[in-house]
Design an enzyme around this catalytic site. Structure first.
Site, short mmCIF file in Angstrom:
data_model
loop_
_atom_site.label_atom_id
_atom_site.label_comp_id
_atom_site.label_asym_id
_atom_site.label_seq_id
_atom_site.Cartn_x
_atom_site.Cartn_y
_atom_site.Cartn_z
N ARG A 54 45.16 45.28 25.70
CA ARG A 54 45.64 46.61 26.04
C ARG A 54 45.48 47.50 24.82
NH1 ARG A 54 51.14 47.74 29.41
NH2 ARG A 54 50.17 46.14 30.72
N SER A 152 48.93 49.59 33.28
CA SER A 152 50.26 49.69 33.89
C SER A 152 50.83 51.10 33.71
CB SER A 152 51.17 48.62 33.32
OG SER A 152 52.36 48.53 34.06
N ASP A 314 53.38 47.41 39.90
CA ASP A 314 54.03 46.11 39.72
C ASP A 314 55.51 46.26 39.35
OD1 ASP A 314 53.63 46.96 37.09
OD2 ASP A 314 52.83 45.05 36.38
N GLU A 412 63.06 40.75 35.52
CA GLU A 412 63.30 41.11 34.13
C GLU A 412 63.85 42.53 34.09
OE1 GLU A 412 59.67 40.88 31.93
OE2 GLU A 412 58.68 42.45 33.07
N LYS A 426 55.45 40.08 38.74
CA LYS A 426 56.28 41.16 39.28
C LYS A 426 55.48 41.94 40.31
CE LYS A 426 55.56 43.84 35.02
NZ LYS A 426 54.93 42.77 34.24
#
Length: 604
Positions: A54, A152, A314, A412, A426
């Site tokens: 990332r 994300s 997610d 989480e 997730k």
């Protein structure tokens, strides 16, 4: 002048890169004699880890770009070719998905091209997909692994490369280290790596679109028919934001499958837009600042519940309006985890009226609320704590399933929820579907709000109150000094503080996952994996407060996660909150010493 080492990497880049934009960037810097910037971009490279890659989309080995993606795909395919035989590569293959960010489709196509030319069957989505679709598709087609190209909820200039293994969970050690080695051994682009012109003509390339319908069907199967019937009789509408991401079509289809009313989508944020024009940070964790348009939509339509996914869908955020005060409450990940954890148990009990939960498991990361542990203790099921990150919960869930266990739910605190084991990661789409179904059920059974249900959960299982934040520390030696002081508190190794506020609150247990100490275990050794490369100490106090101090793996932060875990029957919630806040303030001052160490507090 460039150093010989810098000259070498500049020449490598100019020889290997085939992307006009990034090639021009490097050439322009070279012509401007900007050796400092060239060193920053080329002398180090994005490291491949358990989260894959990332980083910023820019030229250089230290950015997300065509060349770095090609090198990564070459390394990954080489490593997978070592792990799986030719028959498996041709018949089981690998899946690639991508979100709506700039370059995501291009990065997926380059990767797919590398794998096709290496003899792998490749499932490449032709449409934008939510991240949970990739781990789902791996299990649906029994693939060898998968990659989701997404950053994300990161800012718009970032992108990422999230890698899953054949069990449908994110990779963990040793795969990450071995893939990194294989990348470094395959840096020069292979023949035809760049030639994607006839990719879609390949017999080895398949669009796995049928997995989308299968995914929706699987989500529907997790809502028992009685509750689908309740949904069908409800007029409840919810406002939904896709945060300029990919979530809307998947939320729309799953809601329809379980007979929920269609969501009232925030139109400005409904379609994928790589520019994220209406939000500074496309992250619903930011709270009200990210939900401004959602609140506006809810106010104008008379809705009292908001659901929001992050851009790759997610994660899931929840906000509700108090009918008395008119104020909006944005729920923490721990509060949503408590609601969905209760709901998972409730649904299981409904479909298993014999009521035996002894084979069932709940999971949460070590910095998340211990409310699931309270559920487990009272209901007779099991609770497992893992290290932070869904890679640990996903792989632990896979182990449990292989041993015949039933995993009901995992979460989480960073608004990540895994409802059932359809996806071992997730999944903000299925979580949205279940929160909406729970809202219909609560409305039909006493017109109970989420907040009222949360208070009822606390009364039955014990009040759980969280106080978490962080400090910035830009000097690694200072961070080390802070934690080493805690480990040598009495002047000798492995001696820790035993109380705070001059003995007012006593510490019962200490767990240090940097050196493997855990005084709650009979042998004094930690059960969770130990990592000497990061700091993480958990203090459990006699009155039920648990606080974890840890360093961030990606930012110059010392984070703390505190939770008061009260017993059922302790109903002075305000008193417990005051005690928690008093203790956290003291722990910060006595353990972190922010003034002495020049720490910068998080800005509100």
């Amino acid at each position: 002048m460039a150093t010989p080492q810098l000259r070498e990497v500049i020449d490598q880049w100019l020889k290997w890169d085939q992307c006009e934009k990034t090639l021009t960037e490097i050439k322009a810097l070279e012509q401007a004699d900007d050796w400092k910037k060239l060193g920053e971009l080329l002398n180090t490279r994005l490291a491949f880890g358990t989260a894959g890659l990332r980083g910023k989309m820019r030229a250089g080995f230290n950015g997300m770009n065509d060349l770095v993606i090609a090198q990564t795909a070459q390394g990954l395919s080489t490593y997978m070719a070592e792990q799986f035989n030719e028959n498996e590569r041709k018949n089981r293959g690998i899946v690639f998905g991508y979100d709506g960010r700039h370059n995501s489709k291009r990065f997926a196509e380059i990767s797919a091209n590398v794998f096709v030319r290496a003899g792998f069957k490749v499932y490449l989505y032709r449409c934008l997909v939510a991240t949970p679709l990739v781990p789902y598709t791996i299990r649906h087609f029994n693939c060898l692994g998968g990659v989701m190209v997404t950053a994300s909820h990161n800012p718009k200039d970032d992108n990422g490369y999230k890698v899953y293994w054949s069990n449908g969970a994110q990779i963990i050690t040793p795969h990450d280290k071995n893939i990194q080695k294989a990348i470094m051994a395959n840096l020069e682009p292979w023949v035809d790596t760049w030639n994607t012109s006839n990719l879609y003509d390949s017999e080895l390339l398949i669009d796995p679109k049928e997995a989308i319908k299968a995914y929706v069907d699987k989500v529907r199967e997790t809502v028992p028919p009685t509750f689908i019937e309740t949904n069908s009789q409800s007029n409840l509408r919810l406002v939904y934001s896709a945060m300029h991401g990919v979530g809307y079509p998947f939320v729309r289809d799953t809601f329809e499958a379980v007979k929920l009313q269609p969501v009232l989508a925030v139109e400005e944020q409904k379609e994928a837009d790589p520019e994220f024009p209406t939000v500074v940070f496309p992250n619903p964790e930011e709270g009200k600042s990210a939900l401004e348009l959602s609140i506006k939509k809810a106010e104008s339509t008379g809705c009292s519940i908001i659901l929001a996914n992050d851009p790759d869908a997610d994660r899931l955020a929840l906000a509700t309006k108090n009918p008395t005060t008119g104020k909006w409450k944005v729920y923490s990940g721990n509060e949503i985890g408590a609601l969905l954890g209760w709901w998972a148990i409730h649904l299981y009990k409904h479909t298993h009226p014999e009521g035996d939960l002894s084979n069932c498991y709940l999971l949460a990361s070590t910095v998340s609320s211990k409310i699931l542990r309270a559920f487990a203790e009272k209901e007779g099921l099991h609770f497992i704590e893992t290290l932070t990150g869904f890679k640990w919960m996903g792989n632990e869930s896979d182990k449990l399933m292989n041993n015949g266990k039933t995993v009901l739910f995992a979460f989480e605190e960073a608004i990540g929820f895994m409802f059932s084991t359809n996806v071992l990661d997730k999944d903000g789409v299925s979580a949205a579907c279940h929160l909406a179904s729970m809202a219909c059920y609560l409305e039909a059974n006493g017109n109970i709000s989420f907040d009222e249900k949360l208070q009822a959960i606390y009364k039955e299982y014990g009040f759980h109150y969280n106080n978490s934040s962080y400090y910035f520390c830009y000097e690694p030696p200072v961070i080390n000094k802070i934690f080493e002081r805690l480990r040598n508190f009495a002047g000798a190794p492995k001696t820790y503080p035993c109380s705070i506020i001059e003995g007012k609150y006593k510490i019962k247990y200490i767990r240090d996952l940097t050196n493997g100490v855990d005084t709650a275990q009979h042998d004094g050794k930690a059960i969770l994996p130990v990592s000497a490369s990061s700091h993480m100490i958990t203090f459990t106090f006699e009155n039920g407060l648990v606080i974890t101090l840890r360093t961030s793996g990606t930012e110059p932060k010392i984070k703390y996660y505190a939770e008061m875990c009260a017993q059922p029957g302790q109903e002075d919630f305000d008193g417990l909150i005051n005690t928690t806040n008093e203790m956290v303030t003291a722990i910060v001052q006595e353990f972190l010493q922010p003034n002495e160490n020049n720490l910068t507090a998080k800005s509100d």
